[in-house]
Design a protein around this motif. Structure first.
Motif: not given
Ligand code: PXL
Length: 301
Positions: A131-153
């Protein structure tokens, strides 16, 4: 009469908001987050992002109900209740608009004694989830900027950095890995934890590395590479990390606890004859979460 001491406002046990999908079958997302964090003594308050009959890895024709249009009304009620969260923890998001809803939730419920953990659930094994589109990837880049901790594989890290998610194991030099960490932390988060990092010349091992921006320190835990793909292990890993940090563990101990728990769950599952898409048998190892770490195996990286 309630004794009104200054401590009265503290939550009796640590409390997290958990913004993930609810997949009814397959042991991932909220069906892993809730039992794991509850066992660790954390109160989990879920905000479902989508309701699915199963997760999307290895199942076809699953029913997907997007909860986007309900989330704001759900959150509005919480706002009226003056709830304090010790953590805000998000995972799989069902639509690009949800990223904005989560950003607003973080802004509205933020306080200075809280950690914001974003697991940028986008894909694994070199590919994005269904269900993940290119738009989701771009929006996720914004969301991680609000985080203290991120855990990507490692696949999610590559997607967030516009790198090739299918690099061969030999290309993961220490220099390249550290460069990826620094670029991810430049989005904003103080702590970046990356899982499933291949180790050149050691195909039977993989590594999990954490980077703390302020101290500049990297911590690594190596673990056995088990040749089977179980969905949901990322959700399990980040739930233990978030729980451990909420309980006051140091970053390397949280890392060790999470790697050990995922390894125990995989080992408890591997010898059984059932479909991998049903996820690891967390129910059989949940009690281990209450045990102290006896042999930590982390090292500086
Ligand atoms: O485990 C990540 C995840 C979460 N939620 C849903 C998924 C997946 C991975 O497949 O499909 C719905």
């Amino acid at each position: 009469m309630v004794y009104a001491c200054p401590m009265y406002k503290r939550n009796p046990v640590p409390r997290t908001a958990a913004i993930h999908d609810l997949s009814g079958f397959g042991r991932g997302s909220l069906t892993a987050v809730i039992p794991i964090m509850s066992t660790m003594g954390i109160q989990v308050c879920p905000i479902p992002t989508a309701i699915l009959s199963t997760h999307t890895s290895g199942f076809e024709n699953y029913h997907f109900f997007d909860f986007t249009n309900e989330m704001e009304k759900y959150i509005a009620h919480w706002k009226s209740l003056d709830i304090h969260f010790d953590a805000i923890y998000s995972g799989f998001l069902g639509s690009p608009l949800q990223v904005e809803i989560v950003e607003r939730f973080i802004a509205d419920f933020k306080n200075d004694r809280q950690i914001v953990v974003v697991d940028p659930v986008l894909g694994d094994d070199g590919a994005t989830y269904d269900t993940i589109t290119g738009e989701m990837v771009d929006r996720m880049k914004k969301l991680i900027s609000c985080a203290d901790v991120i855990t990507p594989n490692v696949t999610e890290a590559a997607l967030l950095l516009n790198e090739d998610p299918n690099l061969p194991a030999e290309s993961f030099s220490v220099e390249r890995i550290k460069n990826w960490f620094k670029r991810l932390s430049a989005f904003g988060p103080e702590i970046v934890i990356m899982t499933s990092i291949p180790i050149p010349d050691k195909p039977k091992l993989s590594s999990v590395v954490a980077y703390e921006k302020t101290s500049g320190r990297f911590w690594q835990v190596q673990c056995a590479y088990i040749p089977a793909y179980f969905p949901g292990t990322g959700d399990i890993f980040t739930s233990v990390i978030t729980g451990s940090l909420l309980l006051g563990n140091s970053l390397p101990i949280a890392l060790d606890r999470a790697v050990q728990f995922v390894s125990q769950a995989i080992r408890a599952s591997f010898g059984h004859d059932y479909k991998l898409r049903e996820g690891v048998l967390i129910e059989s190892v949940l009690d281990n979460l209450r045990a102290p770490i006896i042999n930590a195996s982390y090292e500086l990286f």
